[in-house]
Write a protein that holds these residues in place. Structure first.
Motif, PDB file in Angstrom:
ATOM      1  N   LEU A 131      34.594  36.485  38.898  1.00 23.03           N
ATOM      2  CA  LEU A 131      35.365  37.156  37.844  1.00 23.03           C
ATOM      3  C   LEU A 131      36.164  36.158  37.018  1.00 23.03           C
ATOM      4  CD1 LEU A 131      36.629  40.361  39.679  1.00 23.03           C
ATOM      5  CD2 LEU A 131      35.131  40.299  37.664  1.00 23.03           C
ATOM      6  N   ALA A 132      36.701  35.132  37.661  1.00 24.40           N
ATOM      7  CA  ALA A 132      37.466  34.107  36.937  1.00 24.40           C
ATOM      8  C   ALA A 132      36.569  33.406  35.919  1.00 24.40           C
ATOM      9  CB  ALA A 132      38.072  33.101  37.914  1.00 24.40           C
ATOM     10  N   LYS A 133      35.353  33.083  36.314  1.00 28.98           N
ATOM     11  CA  LYS A 133      34.414  32.442  35.380  1.00 28.98           C
ATOM     12  C   LYS A 133      34.062  33.394  34.240  1.00 28.98           C
ATOM     13  CE  LYS A 133      32.297  29.345  38.753  1.00 28.98           C
ATOM     14  NZ  LYS A 133      31.035  28.895  39.369  1.00 28.98           N
TER      15      LYS A 133
ATOM     16  N   ARG B 236      37.026  33.576  31.856  1.00 29.62           N
ATOM     17  CA  ARG B 236      37.120  32.384  30.998  1.00 29.62           C
ATOM     18  C   ARG B 236      36.088  32.435  29.863  1.00 29.62           C
ATOM     19  NH1 ARG B 236      38.304  29.872  35.913  1.00 29.62           N
ATOM     20  NH2 ARG B 236      36.145  29.267  36.282  1.00 29.62           N
ATOM     21  N   ALA B 237      34.961  33.077  30.125  1.00 27.99           N
ATOM     22  CA  ALA B 237      33.913  33.188  29.105  1.00 27.99           C
ATOM     23  C   ALA B 237      34.141  34.370  28.163  1.00 27.99           C
ATOM     24  CB  ALA B 237      32.555  33.329  29.785  1.00 27.99           C
ATOM     25  N   GLY B 238      35.201  35.130  28.404  1.00 29.86           N
ATOM     26  CA  GLY B 238      35.513  36.260  27.529  1.00 29.86           C
ATOM     27  C   GLY B 238      34.664  37.497  27.774  1.00 29.86           C
TER      28      GLY B 238
ATOM     29  N   ALA C 260      35.229  43.008  28.732  1.00 29.34           N
ATOM     30  CA  ALA C 260      36.005  42.606  27.564  1.00 29.34           C
ATOM     31  C   ALA C 260      35.319  43.027  26.270  1.00 29.34           C
ATOM     32  CB  ALA C 260      36.221  41.095  27.572  1.00 29.34           C
ATOM     33  N   LYS C 261      34.031  43.346  26.359  1.00 24.94           N
ATOM     34  CA  LYS C 261      33.305  43.821  25.182  1.00 24.94           C
ATOM     35  C   LYS C 261      32.196  44.755  25.618  1.00 24.94           C
ATOM     36  CE  LYS C 261      31.393  39.179  24.712  1.00 24.94           C
ATOM     37  NZ  LYS C 261      31.011  38.166  23.764  1.00 24.94           N
TER      38      LYS C 261
ATOM     39  N   ILE D 168      25.965  35.552  30.425  1.00 25.27           N
ATOM     40  CA  ILE D 168      26.352  35.580  31.844  1.00 25.27           C
ATOM     41  C   ILE D 168      25.884  34.307  32.538  1.00 25.27           C
ATOM     42  CG2 ILE D 168      26.157  36.853  34.018  1.00 25.27           C
ATOM     43  CD1 ILE D 168      25.521  39.372  32.208  1.00 25.27           C
ATOM     44  N   TYR D 169      24.660  33.912  32.276  1.00 20.20           N
ATOM     45  CA  TYR D 169      24.078  32.698  32.854  1.00 20.20           C
ATOM     46  C   TYR D 169      24.953  31.485  32.548  1.00 20.20           C
ATOM     47  CZ  TYR D 169      20.395  29.134  33.620  1.00 20.20           C
ATOM     48  OH  TYR D 169      19.678  28.048  34.038  1.00 20.20           O
ATOM     49  N   LYS D 170      25.365  31.376  31.293  1.00 21.08           N
ATOM     50  CA  LYS D 170      26.213  30.252  30.899  1.00 21.08           C
ATOM     51  C   LYS D 170      27.624  30.374  31.476  1.00 21.08           C
ATOM     52  CE  LYS D 170      23.788  28.831  26.738  1.00 21.08           C
ATOM     53  NZ  LYS D 170      23.876  28.618  25.291  1.00 21.08           N
TER      54      LYS D 170
END
Length: 139
Positions: A45-47, A50-52, A67-68, A78-80
């Motif tokens: 979840l933290a990752k 951070r990716a929004g 978030a969207k 998600i992969y990134k």
């Protein structure tokens, strides 16, 4: 060689959030769905945060949500976000100087694997979380 499952777990977590089974979804709820520890889910979840891709509220009554819109989140996002490993990696064995294959295989294979990685990422970009969720709801 160990498998990295962070990508599939991240998709699972986001699908759970998008499914909306519960208004106040916690890391414990998600961990139960994934069948893993809440601390591992929180690291993912933290990752994602951070990716929004997700937002979180901390504390005893903490929860998380997308978030969207799920239609705007691709599997490539998600992969990134979880910094998943490349689809294939090249071995790190030392070259055998007397063997021309051993001396040149890594550079030759790298070109092919780069092309494969690009194709996989292009495919992930075309699949939204909403599509995954639709398939989940069909089954």
């Amino acid at each position: 060689m160990a498998n990295n499952v962070q990508f599939s777990i991240a998709v699972h977590i986001l699908a759970g959030l998008a499914y909306g089974c519960d208004e106040d979804i916690t890391s414990a709820n998600l961990a139960m769905s994934v069948n893993t520890s809440a601390s591992f889910v929180r690291r993912i979840l933290a990752k994602l945060s951070r990716a929004g891709l997700v937002e979180t509220a901390t504390g005893k009554a903490g929860s998380c949500w997308l978030a969207k819109d799920a239609k705007k989140i691709s599997l490539l996002d998600i992969y990134k976000a979880v910094d998943a490993p490349r689809a294939f990696s090249i071995h790190g064995y030392t070259e055998q100087k007397d063997c021309p294959v051993s001396c040149r295989i890594k550079s030759a294979l790298e070109k092919a694997l780069d092309k494969t990685q690009q194709a996989m990422e292009a495919s992930l970009k075309d699949i939204s979380l909403a599509q995954i969720l639709s398939d989940v709801k069909k089954r």
